[in-house]
Motif scaffolding. Structure first.
Motif, mmCIF file in Angstrom:
data_model
loop_
_atom_site.group_PDB
_atom_site.id
_atom_site.type_symbol
_atom_site.label_atom_id
_atom_site.label_comp_id
_atom_site.label_asym_id
_atom_site.label_seq_id
_atom_site.Cartn_x
_atom_site.Cartn_y
_atom_site.Cartn_z
ATOM 1 N N VAL A 102 0.873 -1.175 0.000
ATOM 2 C CA VAL A 102 0.000 0.000 0.000
ATOM 3 C C VAL A 102 0.910 1.225 0.000
ATOM 4 O O VAL A 102 1.827 1.313 0.817
ATOM 5 C CB VAL A 102 -0.933 0.001 1.237
ATOM 6 N N ASP A 105 1.317 7.189 1.123
ATOM 7 C CA ASP A 105 0.321 8.256 1.257
ATOM 8 C C ASP A 105 -1.085 7.709 1.496
ATOM 9 O O ASP A 105 -1.987 8.444 1.878
ATOM 10 C CB ASP A 105 0.337 9.176 0.036
ATOM 11 N N GLN A 106 -1.291 6.405 1.314
ATOM 12 C CA GLN A 106 -2.590 5.786 1.568
ATOM 13 C C GLN A 106 -2.639 5.000 2.875
ATOM 14 O O GLN A 106 -3.707 4.573 3.307
ATOM 15 C CB GLN A 106 -2.947 4.841 0.410
ATOM 16 N N PRO A 109 -4.582 7.098 5.856
ATOM 17 C CA PRO A 109 -6.037 7.101 5.659
ATOM 18 C C PRO A 109 -6.673 5.732 5.903
ATOM 19 O O PRO A 109 -7.773 5.641 6.441
ATOM 20 C CB PRO A 109 -6.210 7.537 4.204
ATOM 21 N N PHE A 110 -5.978 4.670 5.531
ATOM 22 C CA PHE A 110 -6.529 3.339 5.797
ATOM 23 C C PHE A 110 -6.579 3.072 7.298
ATOM 24 O O PHE A 110 -7.608 2.650 7.826
ATOM 25 C CB PHE A 110 -5.732 2.223 5.104
#
Length: 168
Positions: A102, A105-106, A109-110
């Motif tokens: 992943v 930058d994600q 948020p996850f």
């Protein structure tokens, strides 16, 4: 090599057996800490007034191994009638998530929006069952839009230099 002609790099990586696709999985969910207090029983059951209920949420995450993260959804709820506590609940409900490939930058948020969304229905049930078992009407927590909370905190929380602070 004629059979590989026209394939993209992604196709070649998948053909060669490389594991590059993002993967997320729930490994486990569990009650990490739980407390239900009914300090004014049995007198509190004689109160006719509607209780005032205060609910607070907190979300935390940390890496516990290679590609394994623990996300903790903490719920605190307190009901009071006049100056007496009817009940107080503290629940830390956690999940272990396996996360691979992943993008950085994600990841946040996850961990602070999507993972709590997956955990919330189970934590909600525990809170409802505990209040019911304490002889109160079940406290049915309203659904929460964790993504909107995360985004609003990212937009509103800065470090003084305009850089976002990563807390949800």
């Amino acid at each position: 090599m004629a059979e590989n002609e026209g394939m993209t790099d992604v196709d070649n990586a998948m053909f060669a057996g490389d594991d590059t696709a993002p993967q997320v999985g729930v490994i486990a969910q569990y009650v990490k800490d739980f407390s239900f207090e009914n300090p004014n029983a049995p007198m509190i059951y004689q109160q006719q007034a509607q209780p005032r209920i205060d609910v607070q949420f907190n979300i935390g995450s940390n890496a516990v191994g290679e590609d394994i993260y623990e996300v903790i959804l903490k719920i605190e709820a307190k009901a009071s009638v006049e100056d007496q506590t009817a009940f107080a609940i503290e629940l830390s409900y956690a999940g272990l998530f396996g996360i691979r490939n992943v993008p950085d930058d994600q990841m946040q948020p996850f961990l602070l929006a999507e993972a709590p969304r997956l955990l919330f229905p189970f934590a909600r049930r525990i809170v409802a069952d505990a209040t019911r078992d304490g002889n109160f009407p079940p406290l049915m927590l309203e659904p929460i839009d964790f993504a909107a909370l995360y985004l609003s905190q990212q937009q509103g929380a800065t470090d003084g230099q305009g850089q976002p602070i990563g807390h949800a």
